[in-house]
Scaffold this motif. Sequence first.
Motif, PDB file in Angstrom:
ATOM      1  N   ARG A 123       0.912  -1.163  -0.139  1.00 23.09           N
ATOM      2  CA  ARG A 123       0.161   0.111   0.106  1.00 23.09           C
ATOM      3  C   ARG A 123       0.863   1.061  -0.061  1.00 23.09           C
ATOM      4  O   ARG A 123       0.556   2.291  -0.825  1.00 23.09           O
ATOM      5  N   CYS A 124       1.878   1.238   0.633  1.00 18.89           N
ATOM      6  CA  CYS A 124       2.909   2.389   0.829  1.00 18.89           C
ATOM      7  C   CYS A 124       3.578   2.676  -0.346  1.00 18.89           C
ATOM      8  O   CYS A 124       3.466   3.623  -0.997  1.00 18.89           O
ATOM      9  N   PHE A 125       3.995   1.703  -1.171  1.00 16.96           N
ATOM     10  CA  PHE A 125       4.600   1.647  -2.359  1.00 16.96           C
ATOM     11  C   PHE A 125       3.648   2.103  -3.437  1.00 16.96           C
ATOM     12  O   PHE A 125       4.029   2.889  -4.202  1.00 16.96           O
ATOM     13  N   ALA A 126       2.455   1.873  -3.495  1.00 16.10           N
ATOM     14  CA  ALA A 126       1.500   1.838  -4.306  1.00 16.10           C
ATOM     15  C   ALA A 126       1.120   3.688  -4.223  1.00 16.10           C
ATOM     16  O   ALA A 126       1.173   4.194  -5.481  1.00 16.10           O
ATOM     17  N   ALA A 127       1.184   4.121  -3.247  1.00 14.74           N
ATOM     18  CA  ALA A 127       0.890   5.499  -2.670  1.00 14.74           C
ATOM     19  C   ALA A 127       2.191   6.302  -3.303  1.00 14.74           C
ATOM     20  O   ALA A 127       2.065   7.532  -3.926  1.00 14.74           O
ATOM     21  N   ARG A 128       3.569   5.788  -3.128  1.00 14.73           N
ATOM     22  CA  ARG A 128       4.439   6.487  -3.599  1.00 14.73           C
ATOM     23  C   ARG A 128       4.644   6.590  -5.027  1.00 14.73           C
ATOM     24  O   ARG A 128       5.047   7.576  -5.522  1.00 14.73           O
ATOM     25  N   LEU A 129       4.382   5.475  -5.832  1.00  6.73           N
ATOM     26  CA  LEU A 129       4.411   5.344  -7.242  1.00  6.73           C
ATOM     27  C   LEU A 129       3.411   6.252  -7.811  1.00  6.73           C
ATOM     28  O   LEU A 129       3.761   6.811  -8.893  1.00  6.73           O
ATOM     29  N   ALA A 130       2.322   6.283  -7.149  1.00  9.15           N
ATOM     30  CA  ALA A 130       1.358   7.179  -7.990  1.00  9.15           C
ATOM     31  C   ALA A 130       1.656   8.754  -7.626  1.00  9.15           C
ATOM     32  O   ALA A 130       1.457   9.236  -8.638  1.00  9.15           O
ATOM     33  N   LEU A 131       2.339   8.803  -6.399  1.00  9.03           N
ATOM     34  CA  LEU A 131       2.776  10.427  -6.415  1.00  9.03           C
ATOM     35  C   LEU A 131       3.911  10.847  -7.555  1.00  9.03           C
ATOM     36  O   LEU A 131       4.043  11.831  -8.183  1.00  9.03           O
ATOM     37  N   LEU A 132       4.929   9.715  -7.623  1.00  5.58           N
ATOM     38  CA  LEU A 132       5.907   9.822  -8.534  1.00  5.58           C
ATOM     39  C   LEU A 132       5.237   9.938 -10.150  1.00  5.58           C
ATOM     40  O   LEU A 132       5.533  10.946 -10.721  1.00  5.58           O
ATOM     41  N   GLU A 133       4.241   9.043 -10.378  1.00  7.38           N
ATOM     42  CA  GLU A 133       3.839   9.282 -11.869  1.00  7.38           C
ATOM     43  C   GLU A 133       2.907  10.445 -12.027  1.00  7.38           C
ATOM     44  O   GLU A 133       3.143  10.990 -13.085  1.00  7.38           O
ATOM     45  N   ARG A 134       2.265  10.765 -11.118  1.00  7.94           N
ATOM     46  CA  ARG A 134       1.301  12.017 -11.123  1.00  7.94           C
ATOM     47  C   ARG A 134       1.814  13.445 -10.911  1.00  7.94           C
ATOM     48  O   ARG A 134       1.418  14.368 -11.481  1.00  7.94           O
TER      49      ARG A 134
END
Length: 261
Positions: A123-134
Amino acid sequence: MNYEAFGRAKTDAPTIVLSAGLGGLGAFWKPQFAALSERFHVIAYDHRGTGANKGALPEGYTIAAMADDVVGILDEAGVGRCHFMGHALGGLIGMELALRAPSRVSGLVLVNAWQTAASPTRRCFAARLALLERSGPEAYVQAQPIFLYPAAWLMRHEDSIAREVAHGIAHFQGVENLMKRVGALLAFDVSARLGEIAAPTLVAGTQDDVLVPYLCSEALASGIPGAKLWLAAEGGHASTVTDPDGFNLELLRFLDETAYA
């Protein structure tokens, strides 16, 4: 692979290799350098794709490939056996190394690592990657301390965090490399092979780590034969930075029991 070697001569003392987490930089272990240099030949390195070893990573990059990088460093350094200390992703590399090349590993120190990524970690990595991508790399780096350090520690170290964030933005490893490295750690699963790890092992966890729950450390210690578990009450995911004195004391106690046995 570029690396740094310092401390005592390799002919006079055991070698310990230090492997960072997702950030990949050997300098992560700076709070441990002085304590280890007095007793060990120390090798610190930047992971492939980061820092001094920056460059595009191949498709399908894996934890096994990262472990092979360590074997290459040991060969280049003329070191037959070593103790290996890894934080998070670095801990995964250590376990893979101990399984792929057991004759090269005298002992393992696994700090906030895991046998397979738990749901809070994903869940943490999904949030971090979403932040990176967007929102891009700068937003990703700005948010990173939230996952690494306890809130109270962040408040007391605002200046050092600002410098750390500025350095992280200036030396960002690249979106593609980061995505490949995250993909490798999320795909890693050593659950069925923990019992094959023969090296003496210290599993260190932190009870307030929001990125990797301490239950992951308990599971590692239960699955690795003879492993010793040490859980700190607080310190966050980067407890080696937030409480170096406490961590170093436990680290050296374990190394004294194994490296000089």
